[in-house]
Design a protein around this motif. Sequence first.
Motif, PDB file in Angstrom:
ATOM      1  N   THR A   1       0.835  -1.195   0.000  1.00 52.27           N
ATOM      2  CA  THR A   1       0.000   0.000   0.000  1.00 52.27           C
ATOM      3  C   THR A   1       0.871   1.247   0.000  1.00 52.27           C
ATOM      4  N   ILE A   2       0.341   2.307  -0.598  1.00 52.76           N
ATOM      5  CA  ILE A   2       1.025   3.601  -0.579  1.00 52.76           C
ATOM      6  C   ILE A   2       0.288   4.573   0.342  1.00 52.76           C
ATOM      7  N   ASP A   3      -0.689   4.063   1.078  1.00 57.64           N
ATOM      8  CA  ASP A   3      -1.513   4.896   1.942  1.00 57.64           C
ATOM      9  C   ASP A   3      -0.829   5.103   3.290  1.00 57.64           C
ATOM     10  N   ARG A   4       0.335   5.767   3.269  1.00 58.25           N
ATOM     11  CA  ARG A   4       1.086   6.001   4.497  1.00 58.25           C
ATOM     12  C   ARG A   4       2.269   6.914   4.209  1.00 58.25           C
ATOM     13  N   ASN A   5       2.967   7.330   5.258  1.00 57.15           N
ATOM     14  CA  ASN A   5       4.215   8.068   5.144  1.00 57.15           C
ATOM     15  C   ASN A   5       5.292   7.223   5.811  1.00 57.15           C
ATOM     16  N   ALA A   6       6.289   6.812   5.057  1.00 59.23           N
ATOM     17  CA  ALA A   6       7.247   5.857   5.620  1.00 59.23           C
ATOM     18  C   ALA A   6       8.559   5.874   4.856  1.00 59.23           C
ATOM     19  N   THR A   7       9.616   5.459   5.567  1.00 56.74           N
ATOM     20  CA  THR A   7      10.903   5.147   4.967  1.00 56.74           C
ATOM     21  C   THR A   7      11.175   3.676   5.239  1.00 56.74           C
ATOM     22  N   VAL A   8      11.367   2.910   4.185  1.00 59.46           N
ATOM     23  CA  VAL A   8      11.536   1.462   4.301  1.00 59.46           C
ATOM     24  C   VAL A   8      12.806   1.065   3.560  1.00 59.46           C
ATOM     25  N   VAL A   9      13.598   0.198   4.167  1.00 55.80           N
ATOM     26  CA  VAL A   9      14.800  -0.316   3.523  1.00 55.80           C
ATOM     27  C   VAL A   9      14.661  -1.825   3.370  1.00 55.80           C
ATOM     28  N   LEU A  10      14.843  -2.294   2.153  1.00 54.84           N
ATOM     29  CA  LEU A  10      14.785  -3.728   1.866  1.00 54.84           C
ATOM     30  C   LEU A  10      16.162  -4.179   1.394  1.00 54.84           C
ATOM     31  N   VAL A  11      16.658  -5.272   1.951  1.00 57.78           N
ATOM     32  CA  VAL A  11      17.987  -5.763   1.586  1.00 57.78           C
ATOM     33  C   VAL A  11      17.919  -7.276   1.428  1.00 57.78           C
TER      34      VAL A  11
ATOM     35  N   GLN B   1      27.377  -7.387   0.000  1.00 60.90           N
ATOM     36  CA  GLN B   1      27.503  -7.669  -1.427  1.00 60.90           C
ATOM     37  C   GLN B   1      26.156  -8.071  -2.031  1.00 60.90           C
ATOM     38  N   GLN B   2      25.126  -7.320  -1.632  1.00 64.76           N
ATOM     39  CA  GLN B   2      23.761  -7.620  -2.054  1.00 64.76           C
ATOM     40  C   GLN B   2      23.029  -6.332  -2.420  1.00 64.76           C
ATOM     41  N   PRO B   3      21.959  -6.442  -3.227  1.00 61.18           N
ATOM     42  CA  PRO B   3      21.173  -5.249  -3.553  1.00 61.18           C
ATOM     43  C   PRO B   3      20.394  -4.749  -2.342  1.00 61.18           C
ATOM     44  N   LEU B   4      20.194  -3.434  -2.309  1.00 55.15           N
ATOM     45  CA  LEU B   4      19.457  -2.778  -1.232  1.00 55.15           C
ATOM     46  C   LEU B   4      18.589  -1.691  -1.852  1.00 55.15           C
ATOM     47  N   ILE B   5      17.349  -1.605  -1.408  1.00 52.40           N
ATOM     48  CA  ILE B   5      16.404  -0.609  -1.915  1.00 52.40           C
ATOM     49  C   ILE B   5      15.881   0.229  -0.758  1.00 52.40           C
ATOM     50  N   LYS B   6      16.061   1.527  -0.843  1.00 49.67           N
ATOM     51  CA  LYS B   6      15.447   2.447   0.113  1.00 49.67           C
ATOM     52  C   LYS B   6      14.196   3.019  -0.546  1.00 49.67           C
ATOM     53  N   LEU B   7      13.038   2.717   0.047  1.00 51.43           N
ATOM     54  CA  LEU B   7      11.753   3.144  -0.495  1.00 51.43           C
ATOM     55  C   LEU B   7      11.195   4.270   0.353  1.00 51.43           C
ATOM     56  N   LEU B   8      10.781   5.357  -0.283  1.00 55.59           N
ATOM     57  CA  LEU B   8      10.230   6.536   0.393  1.00 55.59           C
ATOM     58  C   LEU B   8       8.786   6.721  -0.056  1.00 55.59           C
ATOM     59  N   VAL B   9       7.846   6.646   0.879  1.00 56.24           N
ATOM     60  CA  VAL B   9       6.430   6.792   0.559  1.00 56.24           C
ATOM     61  C   VAL B   9       5.866   7.956   1.357  1.00 56.24           C
ATOM     62  N   GLY B  10       5.212   8.897   0.675  1.00 55.64           N
ATOM     63  CA  GLY B  10       4.609  10.036   1.350  1.00 55.64           C
ATOM     64  C   GLY B  10       3.284  10.392   0.703  1.00 55.64           C
ATOM     65  N   ASP B  11       2.205   9.691   1.098  1.00 58.71           N
ATOM     66  CA  ASP B  11       0.928   9.941   0.450  1.00 58.71           C
ATOM     67  C   ASP B  11       0.337  11.293   0.833  1.00 58.71           C
ATOM     68  N   THR B  12       0.743  11.832   1.992  1.00 56.89           N
ATOM     69  CA  THR B  12       0.229  13.142   2.405  1.00 56.89           C
ATOM     70  C   THR B  12       0.604  14.219   1.391  1.00 56.89           C
ATOM     71  N   GLY B  13       1.839  14.156   0.909  1.00 56.75           N
ATOM     72  CA  GLY B  13       2.291  15.119  -0.090  1.00 56.75           C
ATOM     73  C   GLY B  13       2.279  14.576  -1.502  1.00 56.75           C
ATOM     74  N   GLY B  14       1.745  13.362  -1.679  1.00 56.87           N
ATOM     75  CA  GLY B  14       1.686  12.761  -3.005  1.00 56.87           C
ATOM     76  C   GLY B  14       3.050  12.492  -3.589  1.00 56.87           C
ATOM     77  N   ARG B  15       3.958  11.909  -2.763  1.00 57.44           N
ATOM     78  CA  ARG B  15       5.329  11.687  -3.209  1.00 57.44           C
ATOM     79  C   ARG B  15       5.758  10.246  -2.975  1.00 57.44           C
ATOM     80  N   ILE B  16       6.650   9.766  -3.825  1.00 59.46           N
ATOM     81  CA  ILE B  16       7.228   8.436  -3.675  1.00 59.46           C
ATOM     82  C   ILE B  16       8.597   8.433  -4.340  1.00 59.46           C
ATOM     83  N   GLY B  17       9.474   7.550  -3.888  1.00 56.95           N
ATOM     84  CA  GLY B  17      10.799   7.475  -4.495  1.00 56.95           C
ATOM     85  C   GLY B  17      11.533   6.238  -4.035  1.00 56.95           C
ATOM     86  N   TYR B  18      12.665   6.000  -4.659  1.00 56.65           N
ATOM     87  CA  TYR B  18      13.531   4.906  -4.206  1.00 56.65           C
ATOM     88  C   TYR B  18      14.972   5.190  -4.596  1.00 56.65           C
TER      89      TYR B  18
END
Length: 282
Positions: free
Chosen positions: A25-35, A109-126
């Motif tokens: 879901t994108i219905d939140r404001n969060a910083t998430v890191v997946l590795v 030695q592995q991929p890492l994704i930082k996901l930025l979700v901000g539905d309040t301001g209508g923003r997302i990124g990685y």
Amino acid sequence: MDTQPFQNIAADFTRPWSERRGCETIDRNATVVLVRAPLDALVPFLSAQASAVQQDVVGTQVEIQGSFVFTYQLEGHDWSILVEGYVPAFGAPPVLQASHLAALSQHLQQPLIKLLVGDTGGRIGYDLFEQGVLVEYFRGTEGNDTSDSHEYGVQPQRYAITSRPSAAALENLNHVMPGIDPNSLVLSQTAYFWSSRRQVTAKTMGNIWQFPNQLLRDYETYDPALDDRYFLGGYNILQRGERYRVQNPGCGLRLPPDQMGQRGTVTAVPPLVRVDYFCFGH
């Protein structure tokens, strides 16, 4: 009322956790890191910077002494997840800074994704790191954003996107809101994208929400949207020195009324390998 769309939503909500990929879901404001690494591989790296470490904390209490991170992993998934705990006086945990994330990716030695979700301001990124090196950068926002972005020293290209709902989405909406004008659902969006490995167009992006979701799917990873509020019971403001019980209560979905006007609830409890707690206060 045709309840089939709601039944489809309920079936999707309870689908097997091991098969899930993408962003729940994108219905939140969060910083998430997946590795892409097991939890045990993260412990030495995070412990070297943390002031307190507790492993396997579900059902126990943790004491808040500053900014912190929960790490967890879902059964059937190769990726571990880091979520920040926000304490106003301390800000974001230092291990979520770009330099630390690059070092973690390099260390594993592995991929890492930082996901930025901000539905309040209508923003997302990685930010996508491979073996410690940034290989992709994406930021998207609703509307016409004319501000440039030079984070990490890269020069991203700007994209103007016209986003339209899919035919399937329109069909489901027409069940719930008959006669809705499709033109009212057309959105203007802006994206900034840089990659050392591929080129894209506004058309292939689709929309700013779909593009990061597809990246997670391509990497066979999944963001279940379980954050510190989920684990700590939906607090208002965390207080330093207080203790909070870590929980895994499950995610609930309230169903539409049946013919008798009764509304049921469906609950999906994520099967967690475990949850670890790293505090960075003093």
